[in-house]
Design an enzyme around this catalytic site. Structure first.
Site, short mmCIF file in Angstrom:
data_model
loop_
_atom_site.label_atom_id
_atom_site.label_comp_id
_atom_site.label_asym_id
_atom_site.label_seq_id
_atom_site.Cartn_x
_atom_site.Cartn_y
_atom_site.Cartn_z
N GLU A 285 0.84 -1.21 0.00
CA GLU A 285 0.00 0.00 0.00
C GLU A 285 0.87 1.26 0.00
OE1 GLU A 285 -3.40 2.01 2.90
OE2 GLU A 285 -1.97 0.55 3.68
N LYS A 350 -9.43 2.36 -3.02
CA LYS A 350 -9.88 1.86 -1.72
C LYS A 350 -11.28 2.36 -1.41
CE LYS A 350 -8.33 1.33 3.06
NZ LYS A 350 -7.28 1.67 4.05
N CYS A 400 -5.25 -2.60 2.90
CA CYS A 400 -5.05 -2.47 4.35
C CYS A 400 -6.22 -3.10 5.11
CB CYS A 400 -4.83 -1.01 4.73
SG CYS A 400 -4.10 -0.79 6.37
#
Length: 536
Positions: A285, A350, A400
């Protein structure tokens, strides 16, 4: 005279429950996953023996507050080390989050007290259903389902195989039912709640349910032997690259070239050891701390890597898009997939952002918290969430802590993903249990969806999880390194994938039906006859 709501025995039970919660999850001292099953048992005992509803709610809340704060103390680190707040202000942040999560424990203890007159088997079954429903609802409402019971059990794959049909939350409810059946007599032996007959039968039923869960786990694991090197046309090589970049240095402009050099050097070095391999290269990430699409100096060097290695490259970097009529661009936490020619094949944005780390809730948009929003500031929720495709690869992306949400992995699989990929950065939390807790919570998604899961991180723990929730690769932490691994592509859906849309509604209906219509319920036939006979 001691107030009954704060009796010494209740204090000991509450302490035992808090310790079971803490020791059941990965921690700094000793982790023993089955201990987590004593946590709901302690909460039930606290509720049954409480003198009133308020005391039951308070006891359960305090028990979970103590255990949750011990398990989640690491939340103070990014607030202090990255956000720059003094410890006196950073510590209450972890306490606040633990306090919010602890309300589920208070409600569970309250439910245990409300149901204490029911037959032991029904009491345990209702509380197991309540635990399942509550975990799912709290996960959706609070957006931080970290202390999921199945997450504590996940380091022992034998205990979690039922998640392939029930999901993590449904499996937790099944284990809670088993634990409470076994402990029904002890939990309910109190003057305030005399235990009805049936305790021994309930205990036997509890052992039978536990044996069923363990037996199912053993059969599933035996049917799919562990292999770290899957073979065949649907197997693939994976190369994880960890930069181990300091979170406090990561977003400095001077670090951009150095970071690119680091990742390029590690990747070229690893590829040179296996020149015949054409792996999926995975960087973590925001591995590139700049707008990749708009950087004319460093982006070409990254594209050159993909072209020279003739391998697809997956990495995280901020993304930017401008909208007509809008002055400020929208910023995304983005995952890019480059093809072997260096061109961008597709990207993923995301979807589920981290409060305080990627945006500030409007009700807490305070100036002193802005230091936590490193690099680019406030991100926008992504809508480009389809699997990233290259040849037979369909990468279901999770960035994440998206890996802890079952419904996101469910959506990626429904969209056609044949492997799940989680790129992450746990460097915020230093050498604490956070990375291990995060890993095992994410590993559950592989089991739920019958997919291999690839997890690439900045500081560790990078891992590969097979469809039975077992780690076939478990990397180290806090060193710049490249890790080779193998995985496989799968398309068959799990039972859970098919059942998931119906599990929560079904659990709610069953809970309500048994609560209202079961023995001892307000609408039970026996209850109504008793009221008629007594002229009620």
């Amino acid at each position: 005279m001691t107030h009954p709501a704060f009796s010494p025995s209740a204090g000991l039970v509450g302490l035992a429950g808090a310790c079971a919660l803490w020791l059941g999850f990965p921690n700094d001292l000793l982790s023993l996953p089955p201990l987590a099953l004593l946590w709901p048992v302690a909460l039930a005992r606290l509720g049954v023996t409480a003198p009133d509803n308020a005391a039951a709610l308070r006891r359960g809340w305090l028990c979970c507050l103590a255990g949750g704060t011990a398990a989640l103390y690491w939340l103070t680190l990014p607030v202090h080390n990255v956000g720059g707040l003094p410890w006196a202000l950073a510590a209450p942040c972890a306490l606040f989050i633990a306090a919010c999560l602890a309300f589920s424990g208070g409600l569970f203890a309250l439910a245990a007290r409300a149901l204490r007159r029911r037959p032991p088997w029904l009491w345990a079954l209702l509380l197991g259903l309540f635990w399942f429903v509550q975990e799912d609802v709290f996960a959706r409402a609070l957006g931080f389902p970290w202390l999921s019971l199945a997450g504590a059990l996940a380091p022992w794959p034998l205990l979690i195989q039922g998640a392939d049909a029930l999901g993590a939350y449904g499996l937790a409810g099944a284990w809670v039912t088993a634990a409470l059946l076994c402990a029904a007599a002890a939990c309910r032996a109190a003057p305030a709640a005399p235990a009805p007959p049936g305790g021994r039968a309930a205990c036997l039923a509890g052992f039978a349910l536990a044996a069923l869960l363990l037996g199912y786990g053993g059969l599933r694991l035996a049917h799919s032997p562990l292999t770290a090197q899957p073979a065949g046309p649907d197997a693939l090589d994976v190369l994880f690259v960890e930069g181990n970049v300091d979170q406090n240095q990561k977003w400095l402009p001077a670090m951009q070239r150095q970071t690119v050099e680091l990742y390029l050097g590690l990747t070229y070095g690893a590829l040179a050891l296996r020149p015949e391999a054409r792996p999926l290269v995975v960087w973590p990430e925001t591995a590139l701390p700049f707008f990749f699409e708009n950087n004319p100096l460093l982006a070409p060097r990254v594209r050159e890597l993909a072209a020279r290695s003739n391998a697809p490259l997956l990495f995280g970097a901020p993304g930017m898009e401008r909208r007509p009529g809008v002055k400020e661009p929208e910023i995304y936490n983005r995952a890019f997939l480059l093809g072997p020619d260096g061109a961008t094949l597709s990207h993923y944005d995301k979807e589920h952002l981290v409060p305080f780390g990627e945006y500030l809730p409007s009700w807490l948009n305070w100036k002193f918290l802005e230091a936590l929003l490193q690099g680019v500031g406030v991100y926008t929720e992504g809508t480009a969430v389809a699997p990233l495709r290259y040849h037979n690869l369909a990468l279901g992306m999770l960035i994440c802590y998206e890996g802890i949400f079952p419904w996101l992995a469910q959506a990626r699989t429904a969209d056609g993903a044949n492997v799940l990929v989680d790129i992450s950065n746990d460097g915020w939390f230093g050498s604490t249990p956070a990375a291990r807790q995060h890993l095992y919570l994410t590993a559950l998604r592989a089991l739920e969806q019958n997919r291999w899961l690839l997890r690439g991180t900045n500081t560790g723990i990078s891992a590969v999880v097979d469809p039975r929730g077992r780690l076939t690769l478990h990397g180290g932490q806090f060193r710049a390194q490249a890790l080779w691994a193998r995985a496989a592509l799968q398309t068959a859906p799990s039972p859970y994938h098919r059942l998931a849309p119906w599990l929560l509604p079904g659990g709610l209906l069953l809970l309500a039906g048994l609560w209202l219509l079961g023995p001892g319920g307000p609408f039970a036939a026996g209850h109504r006859r008793g009221r008629v006979q007594h002229g009620a």
